[in-house]
Design a protein around this motif. Structure first.
Motif, short mmCIF file in Angstrom:
data_model
loop_
_atom_site.label_atom_id
_atom_site.label_comp_id
_atom_site.label_asym_id
_atom_site.label_seq_id
_atom_site.Cartn_x
_atom_site.Cartn_y
_atom_site.Cartn_z
N ASP A 32 -0.27 26.76 16.57
CA ASP A 32 -0.95 27.47 15.06
C ASP A 32 -2.27 26.85 14.52
O ASP A 32 -2.12 25.71 13.63
N LYS A 33 -3.66 27.43 15.32
CA LYS A 33 -4.84 27.18 14.66
C LYS A 33 -4.76 26.58 12.46
O LYS A 33 -6.15 26.19 12.12
N ARG A 34 -4.29 27.54 12.27
CA ARG A 34 -4.17 27.55 10.77
C ARG A 34 -3.70 26.47 10.18
O ARG A 34 -3.62 26.09 8.86
N SER A 35 -2.53 26.13 10.57
CA SER A 35 -1.35 24.88 10.63
C SER A 35 -2.39 23.75 10.71
O SER A 35 -3.04 23.66 12.03
N ARG A 36 -1.48 22.63 10.46
CA ARG A 36 -2.48 21.10 10.41
C ARG A 36 -1.33 19.82 10.82
O ARG A 36 0.10 20.72 9.82
N LEU A 37 -1.21 19.68 11.48
CA LEU A 37 0.07 18.62 11.85
C LEU A 37 -0.01 17.14 10.83
O LEU A 37 -1.44 16.94 11.36
N VAL A 38 0.71 16.99 10.90
CA VAL A 38 0.51 15.35 9.84
C VAL A 38 0.96 14.26 10.87
O VAL A 38 2.58 14.87 11.32
N SER A 39 1.37 13.21 10.94
CA SER A 39 1.85 11.69 11.38
C SER A 39 1.13 10.89 10.63
O SER A 39 -0.32 10.51 10.17
N LEU A 40 1.98 9.84 10.83
CA LEU A 40 1.72 8.39 10.63
C LEU A 40 0.34 7.34 10.78
O LEU A 40 -0.12 8.13 12.71
N THR A 41 -0.38 7.14 10.42
CA THR A 41 -1.67 6.26 11.30
C THR A 41 -0.65 4.62 11.68
O THR A 41 0.42 4.34 11.23
N LEU A 82 7.27 18.67 6.09
CA LEU A 82 7.10 17.98 4.76
C LEU A 82 7.38 18.44 3.74
O LEU A 82 8.14 17.51 2.82
N ALA A 83 7.19 19.33 2.96
CA ALA A 83 7.46 19.63 1.89
C ALA A 83 8.92 20.39 1.54
O ALA A 83 9.55 19.77 0.85
N GLY A 101 0.83 -1.40 0.37
CA GLY A 101 -0.25 0.09 -0.27
C GLY A 101 0.97 1.13 -0.21
O GLY A 101 0.17 1.75 0.46
N PHE A 102 2.09 1.19 0.03
CA PHE A 102 2.83 2.26 -0.78
C PHE A 102 3.47 2.66 -1.41
O PHE A 102 3.12 1.64 -2.72
N ALA A 103 3.98 3.72 -1.56
CA ALA A 103 4.57 4.13 -3.29
C ALA A 103 5.65 4.89 -2.67
O ALA A 103 6.21 5.33 -1.97
N THR A 104 6.66 4.88 -4.06
CA THR A 104 8.21 5.88 -3.76
C THR A 104 8.35 7.09 -3.45
O THR A 104 8.65 7.60 -2.16
N GLY A 105 7.21 7.61 -4.10
CA GLY A 105 6.61 9.05 -3.46
C GLY A 105 6.67 9.59 -2.41
O GLY A 105 6.91 10.90 -2.25
N GLN A 106 6.24 8.06 -1.64
CA GLN A 106 6.19 8.18 -0.36
C GLN A 106 6.90 8.66 0.15
O GLN A 106 6.44 9.00 1.69
N LEU A 107 7.88 7.60 0.38
CA LEU A 107 8.98 7.51 1.74
C LEU A 107 9.58 8.22 1.94
O LEU A 107 9.45 8.31 2.93
N PRO A 108 10.06 9.77 1.69
CA PRO A 108 10.26 10.61 2.30
C PRO A 108 9.35 11.83 3.53
O PRO A 108 9.40 11.04 5.19
N VAL A 109 8.05 10.83 3.36
CA VAL A 109 7.04 11.51 4.67
C VAL A 109 6.92 10.62 5.05
O VAL A 109 6.47 10.78 6.42
N LEU A 110 6.79 9.02 4.44
CA LEU A 110 6.29 8.21 5.73
C LEU A 110 7.74 7.91 6.55
O LEU A 110 8.46 7.98 7.36
#
Length: 151
Positions: free
Chosen positions: A88-97, A56-57, A33-42
């Motif tokens: 910062d309510k305008r920003s969102r944080l990202v985490s792994l499931t 992340l960007a 369920g992964f792709a190489t383009g996702q690896l830096p994020v993961l």
């Protein structure tokens, strides 16, 4: 016109190697369920727990809109979750499931196996030299990017 007696340009060879490796890795990672383009994020999220989309960007060296699209797909596929940043309510944080985190060791094993196969036949000395040369190339490219960004 290409001269058959001239060796291929190193940048062409690196591009071909990267495209071929990515194609093989995408096929192998697809079952997880992964792709190489996702690896830096993961990988970044695995090491740092939560990061902003902007962070992340920067890590993945892509523009914000591209990262937003990638994160939308990853969220849709159940790999990441986003939450409001308490600072910062305008920003969102990202985490792994949890599910993505559990599958990461399998993906790492796939990437290690493919890397070993791709580097088969290289001596330790050749690998050290290749690593040093690629690090120097990346430093040059980073300097070029920094100079272009400052214009």
């Amino acid at each position: 016109m290409n001269d058959p007696h001239m060796p291929p340009h190193p940048m062409k060879l690196m591009g071909r190697a990267m495209r071929g490796f990515s194609r093989l890795a995408d096929a192998a990672l697809r079952d997880l369920g992964f792709a190489t383009g996702q690896l830096p994020v993961l990988v970044s999220l695995k090491h740092r727990q939560t990061l902003s989309q902007a962070e992340l960007a920067r890590i993945a060296q892509v523009e914000q809109p591209s990262m937003a699209q990638l994160l939308n797909r990853m969220e849709r596929d159940g790999l990441v979750q986003r939450m409001a940043d308490p600072a910062d309510k305008r920003s969102r944080l990202v985490s792994l499931t949890a599910d993505a985190g559990e599958r990461m060791p399998q993906a790492r094993a796939v990437m290690q196996s493919l890397s070993q196969q791709a580097l088969a036949g290289f001596t330790p000395e050749e690998l050290a030299q290749l690593t040093e040369l690629m690090a120097r190339l990346n430093q040059n490219i980073d300097r070029m990017a920094d100079a272009a960004d400052s214009l």
